[in-house]
Design a protein around this motif. Structure first.
Motif: not given
Length: 193
Positions: A1-9, A70-78
């Motif tokens: 997968m080349s992109q994913e949303i990372e939600i982390e605390f 930055p992404h509205e839900e967390g971080l966009l990772e490419t």
């Protein structure tokens, strides 16, 4: 997968708090992973200005170039895979364009020709699955700094926040505003110059 949303605390920890979390969850039985992040930036800090970061990391004998935005839900990772030779070229400031990160960098109005290698940060990490999240404790070393950190990665903000709060509460750790590793790295780099 080349992109994913990372939600982390994230929460920085003292050594004592790190040890509390280590005891609270079964980290003893988990293998220690050592990984190094190699960071890149333009001379005028275009990535940082846009809240983005670019790194190479070797994990499980695989070299990966990752752009975080930055992404509205967390971080966009490419992500783009690199060969060891390509990773070494990047570290020598001989950047090899890769398709996914090139496209995202172009959207940020940044060319790979503008990028330079800044330095590295090494992390000794333990991670485990807990209540459908990934809980991580990190011991990071960079420049003359070292720090300890708790991270909770989750499929949703609500789930991540619940587990994060549970661990902090159980270990009596105050919630702290915590910069990500690249920001802490930048601050240490500026101090060292």
């Amino acid at each position: 997968m080349s992109q994913e949303i990372e939600i982390e605390f994230k929460n920085l920890l003292t050594l004592e708090e790190y040890e509390q979390v280590y005891q609270y969850l079964p980290f003893k039985s988990v293998e220690l992973i050592e990984q190094t992040n190699y960071y890149f930036e333009s001379d005028d800090f275009k990535l940082r200005e846009q809240g983005a970061a670019l790194r190479i990391r070797k994990k499980n004998d695989q070299w990966m170039l990752t752009l975080k935005q930055p992404h509205e839900e967390g971080l966009l990772e490419t992500h783009d895979s690199l060969t060891e030779e390509e990773a070494n070229l990047w570290i020598q400031n001989k950047m090899v364009e890769k398709p996914h990160t090139k496209k995202q960098l172009r959207e940020l109005d940044i060319s790979v020709d503008e990028l330079t290698y800044l330095g590295s940060l090494t992390t000794r990490r333990k991670e485990l699955e807990f209540k459908e999240t990934t809980v991580v404790i990190d011991h990071s070393l960079y420049y003359d700094e070292e720090d300890f950190e708790l991270e909770v990665e989750a499929p949703s903000k609500q789930q991540g926040e619940e587990v994060f709060e549970e661990i902090l509460s159980a270990c009596d750790i105050p919630k702290r505003e915590t910069d990500n590793k690249i920001r802490r790295f930048y601050k240490a780099k500026l101090k060292s110059e």
